[in-house]
Scaffold this active site. Sequence first.
Site, PDB file in Angstrom:
ATOM      1  N   CYS A 161      32.857  44.228  44.068  1.00 58.50           N
ATOM      2  CA  CYS A 161      33.663  43.142  43.526  1.00 58.50           C
ATOM      3  C   CYS A 161      35.139  43.545  43.442  1.00 58.50           C
ATOM      4  O   CYS A 161      35.484  44.529  42.787  1.00 58.50           O
ATOM      5  CB  CYS A 161      33.154  42.732  42.146  1.00 58.50           C
ATOM      6  SG  CYS A 161      34.162  41.436  41.388  1.00 58.50           S
ATOM      7  N   CYS A 185      36.383  43.515  39.771  1.00 60.80           N
ATOM      8  CA  CYS A 185      35.831  44.537  38.880  1.00 60.80           C
ATOM      9  C   CYS A 185      36.276  45.946  39.260  1.00 60.80           C
ATOM     10  O   CYS A 185      36.288  46.833  38.410  1.00 60.80           O
ATOM     11  CB  CYS A 185      34.306  44.484  38.902  1.00 60.80           C
ATOM     12  SG  CYS A 185      33.593  42.997  38.181  1.00 60.80           S
ATOM     13  N   HIS A 244      31.477  40.368  34.844  1.00 64.38           N
ATOM     14  CA  HIS A 244      31.145  39.981  36.216  1.00 64.38           C
ATOM     15  C   HIS A 244      30.097  38.874  36.172  1.00 64.38           C
ATOM     16  O   HIS A 244      28.970  39.085  35.734  1.00 64.38           O
ATOM     17  CB  HIS A 244      30.614  41.167  37.026  1.00 64.38           C
ATOM     18  CG  HIS A 244      30.334  40.791  38.451  1.00 64.38           C
ATOM     19  ND1 HIS A 244      31.325  40.774  39.403  1.00 64.38           N
ATOM     20  CD2 HIS A 244      29.197  40.386  39.055  1.00 64.38           C
ATOM     21  CE1 HIS A 244      30.796  40.379  40.542  1.00 64.38           C
ATOM     22  NE2 HIS A 244      29.503  40.141  40.363  1.00 64.38           N
ATOM     23  N   ASN A 255      35.887  27.201  43.048  1.00 61.31           N
ATOM     24  CA  ASN A 255      34.914  27.104  44.125  1.00 61.31           C
ATOM     25  C   ASN A 255      33.589  27.676  43.614  1.00 61.31           C
ATOM     26  O   ASN A 255      33.530  28.841  43.227  1.00 61.31           O
ATOM     27  CB  ASN A 255      35.388  27.893  45.348  1.00 61.31           C
ATOM     28  CG  ASN A 255      36.716  27.399  45.867  1.00 61.31           C
ATOM     29  OD1 ASN A 255      36.971  26.201  45.889  1.00 61.31           O
ATOM     30  ND2 ASN A 255      37.578  28.313  46.273  1.00 61.31           N
ATOM     31  N   GLY A 269      33.093  26.757  49.536  1.00 64.15           N
ATOM     32  CA  GLY A 269      34.173  27.622  49.979  1.00 64.15           C
ATOM     33  C   GLY A 269      34.333  28.909  49.199  1.00 64.15           C
ATOM     34  O   GLY A 269      35.281  29.658  49.437  1.00 64.15           O
ATOM     35  N   HIS A 276      36.427  32.566  39.486  1.00 68.08           N
ATOM     36  CA  HIS A 276      37.854  32.581  39.168  1.00 68.08           C
ATOM     37  C   HIS A 276      38.385  31.160  39.330  1.00 68.08           C
ATOM     38  O   HIS A 276      37.919  30.398  40.169  1.00 68.08           O
ATOM     39  CB  HIS A 276      38.632  33.565  40.037  1.00 68.08           C
ATOM     40  CG  HIS A 276      38.405  33.423  41.501  1.00 68.08           C
ATOM     41  ND1 HIS A 276      37.222  33.838  42.122  1.00 68.08           N
ATOM     42  CD2 HIS A 276      39.172  32.911  42.483  1.00 68.08           C
ATOM     43  CE1 HIS A 276      37.306  33.580  43.407  1.00 68.08           C
ATOM     44  NE2 HIS A 276      38.480  33.006  43.656  1.00 68.08           N
TER      45      HIS A 276
END
Length: 124
Positions: A5, A8, A43, A83, A89, A96
């Site tokens: 990630c 992260c 996360h 999204n 997408g 986020h």
Amino acid sequence: MLNSCIFCNDDKLEVALENDYSFVIFDKYPVTKGHLLIIPKRHVSDFFECTMEERESFNQLLEQGKELLDLKFNPSGYNIGINCGEAAGQTVFHVHIHLIPRYRGDMDNPRGGVRGVIPHKQKY
């Protein structure tokens, strides 16, 4: 996947704002000048998996982000977007929120705003 990630594991993220549950960074690939991302510290891949505390923290940071952008860039408007899922997408599977400042003349006809994710449906 937590190990890969980008939110992260990037210790070089420059945090512009934060609270107990979330933080804000300037997008590395901005759509417009001042494009911000609001990101939960935990996360979690999808907005619909976020806790109410995380969602409230997003709202607080959206307000603070708008204040920051108003002072720094004086945009004419904003788009806010999330999204959720590959079909929508999403490419980074750590939720986020995009706070995208808009400026007069940044596109020929902004009518329809976020409807433009499906271009032929933007104008109605």
